[in-house]
Design a protein around this motif. Structure first.
Motif, PDB file in Angstrom:
ATOM      1  N   UNK A 105       0.863  -1.145  -0.086  1.00 43.11           N
ATOM      2  CA  UNK A 105       0.149  -0.317   0.055  1.00 43.11           C
ATOM      3  C   UNK A 105       0.853   1.533  -0.022  1.00 43.11           C
ATOM      4  N   UNK A 106       0.187   2.089  -0.228  1.00 46.16           N
ATOM      5  CA  UNK A 106       0.902   3.444  -0.359  1.00 46.16           C
ATOM      6  C   UNK A 106      -0.201   4.606  -0.628  1.00 46.16           C
ATOM      7  N   UNK A 107       0.468   6.046  -0.234  1.00 39.03           N
ATOM      8  CA  UNK A 107      -0.303   7.157  -0.266  1.00 39.03           C
ATOM      9  C   UNK A 107      -0.256   8.365  -0.788  1.00 39.03           C
TER      10      UNK A 107
ATOM     11  N   UNK B 188      -3.849  13.715   0.103  1.00 38.90           N
ATOM     12  CA  UNK B 188      -5.054  11.715   0.035  1.00 38.90           C
ATOM     13  C   UNK B 188      -6.155  11.966   0.747  1.00 38.90           C
ATOM     14  N   UNK B 189      -7.228  12.375   0.193  1.00 41.26           N
ATOM     15  CA  UNK B 189      -9.067  13.226   0.709  1.00 41.26           C
ATOM     16  C   UNK B 189      -9.129  11.625   1.575  1.00 41.26           C
ATOM     17  N   UNK B 190      -9.535  12.873   3.046  1.00 41.63           N
ATOM     18  CA  UNK B 190      -9.639  12.191   4.384  1.00 41.63           C
ATOM     19  C   UNK B 190     -11.317  11.618   4.212  1.00 41.63           C
ATOM     20  N   UNK B 191     -11.810  11.156   4.028  1.00 42.61           N
ATOM     21  CA  UNK B 191     -13.082  10.576   4.381  1.00 42.61           C
ATOM     22  C   UNK B 191     -13.941  10.086   5.260  1.00 42.61           C
ATOM     23  N   UNK B 192     -15.092  10.466   5.694  1.00 44.01           N
ATOM     24  CA  UNK B 192     -15.771   9.931   7.267  1.00 44.01           C
ATOM     25  C   UNK B 192     -17.201   9.506   6.774  1.00 44.01           C
TER      26      UNK B 192
ATOM     27  N   UNK C  60       0.186   9.444   5.827  1.00 40.89           N
ATOM     28  CA  UNK C  60       0.492  10.680   6.788  1.00 40.89           C
ATOM     29  C   UNK C  60      -0.425  11.516   7.642  1.00 40.89           C
ATOM     30  N   UNK C  61      -0.343  11.124   8.189  1.00 43.77           N
ATOM     31  CA  UNK C  61      -2.070  12.809   8.562  1.00 43.77           C
ATOM     32  C   UNK C  61      -1.862  14.253   8.273  1.00 43.77           C
ATOM     33  N   UNK C  62      -0.715  14.645   7.823  1.00 42.51           N
ATOM     34  CA  UNK C  62      -0.519  15.999   7.435  1.00 42.51           C
ATOM     35  C   UNK C  62      -0.970  15.962   6.335  1.00 42.51           C
TER      36      UNK C  62
END
Length: 402
Positions: free
Chosen positions: A297-299, A304-308, A374-376
């Protein structure tokens, strides 16, 4: 296949029962405190409408959530597998027919469907404030108030939070791209080994939303729906996708209709990559034998769009008390930590870490595994009207465009 058939047969039977001459009014939970709601829920049967295309998700519901609800609260949970567009259409039909005794009590939905449900009065109303877990355990992040540009108003609650990532076959990808520009270059250098789902699929649409972000000079330009920006920059979005097309799988003449089809192409070795929301999705798919064991896996370091995603309730839930208890349980540390397990779902939590015990924090750290994204690098999920814009123009401008 047997479970799927039984699920639809159960749905058909319930639908037949609810289409009779009399509609039984559901329990009014408005004036109840939580203990009364739990007591009322005991012995009830609840149904959840949800996408059924991921065996890990299905296993989590069938093998963990349903047994726990039965043991803890004497609630029987039935999962009805279907696409969100299908059950939202069903609810619209029931609303138009004023059918107040429905066939399901819980909905698994995303921003686009939430907006449609809210605008068409298909949802139960404000219920989040009744759930103890919302105040005791859930992270009070912006996503509890806004979903893809739509005010939530307590009509749904967050169930999971994930980021978009790519899964790749290291035998076909020597150096995985970590930016969208690198990905486009890789596709050009490796024709036929990449594609993305049709934009009617949420994952395929999100791939294009990353292109919008890449075209934008500043992510803030897109944080609210910006029609002027689309008029000025929309052609560049389409042109980038057109430039990609001739090097796609089957020269871009056809696209997978769903993420499941995309995953199957990847599993078969027809393409070198697949993608999706949930940076840990590969782990459960490897575990169940769908993906090759070598899958990595790679981001996107470029963003990278974060989705809830959320749980809601339909306007005509026949068992609202039991639905509230079930939803509340699915937000608790026990259920959220179990959801992290890659042997089942392996999906991100929505918990406030400051509200957890040391033991719970240790379990989260153990189960979370490697940090692929990474979250940032997280990008805000865009307003649902961007989804509409992509769906309205992609076929004309990209698939059929010159």
């Amino acid at each position: 296949m047997k479970k799927l058939w039984l699920g639809f047969m159960s749905l058909a039977i319930l639908a037949a029962c609810s289409n009779g001459e009399e509609d039984t009014a559901s329990v009014d939970v408005e004036g109840m405190d939580w203990d009364e709601i739990v007591e009322t829920a005991s012995g009830s049967e609840v149904g959840i409408y949800m996408w059924g295309g991921d065996e890990g998700v299905n296993a989590y519901i069938d093998q963990y959530v349903a047994p726990e609800l039965e043991e803890r609260y004497d609630i029987t949970l039935t999962r009805y597998p279907m696409d969100a567009s299908e059950f939202m259409s069903r609810l619209l039909t029931e609303r138009e027919a004023d059918q107040m005794n429905g066939t399901a009590d819980i909905l698994w939905i995303n921003g686009e469907n939430f907006r449609n449900g809210k605008e068409n009065d298909l949802l139960y109303g404000e219920f989040a404030s009744k759930l103890p877990a919302m105040t005791d355990y859930v992270d009070q992040a912006p996503y509890i108030d806004i979903d893809m540009g739509t005010e939530i108003d307590g009509m749904q609650v967050p169930w999971g939070n994930v980021q978009y990532a790519f899964q790749y076959n290291p035998e076909l990808v020597d150096t995985p791209p970590t930016t969208l520009s690198e990905l486009f270059t890789w596709v050009e250098d490796n024709p036929g080994l990449f594609t993305y789902p049709n934009v009617t699929d949420f994952t395929g649409n999100a791939f294009v939303r990353h292109v919008l972000y890449d075209v934008a000079d500043d992510p803030a330009d897109l944080e609210t729906y910006n029609e002027e920006w689309l008029e000025e920059n929309g052609e560049e979005v389409w042109e980038r996708l057109r430039s990609l097309r001739e090097n796609l799988w089957r020269n871009g003449d056809t696209y997978p209709e769903t993420l499941a089809q995309q995953d199957q192409l990847f599993a078969n070795g027809e393409v070198a990559m697949t993608m999706g929301f949930n940076e840990h999705r590969a782990e459960s798919l490897i575990e169940e034998g769908t993906f090759p064991a070598s899958t990595e896996t790679v981001g996107l370091e470029s963003g990278s769009i974060s989705s809830t995603h959320y749980l809601s309730m339909p306007f005509n839930s026949p068992e609202p008390a039991a639905a509230l208890v079930a939803v509340n349980f699915m937000l608790t540390p026990d259920a959220q930590i179990a959801k992290l397990d890659p042997d089942m779902w392996g999906e991100g939590h929505i918990l406030d870490l400051n509200a957890l015990t040391d033991q719970e924090l240790e379990a989260i750290e153990t189960l979370s595994g490697p940090q692929y994204v990474a979250p940032d690098t997280a990008l805000l999920e865009l307003d649902a009207r961007y989804v509409d814009w992509i769906q309205e123009g992609w076929q004309r401008e990209v698939v059929q465009g010159d």
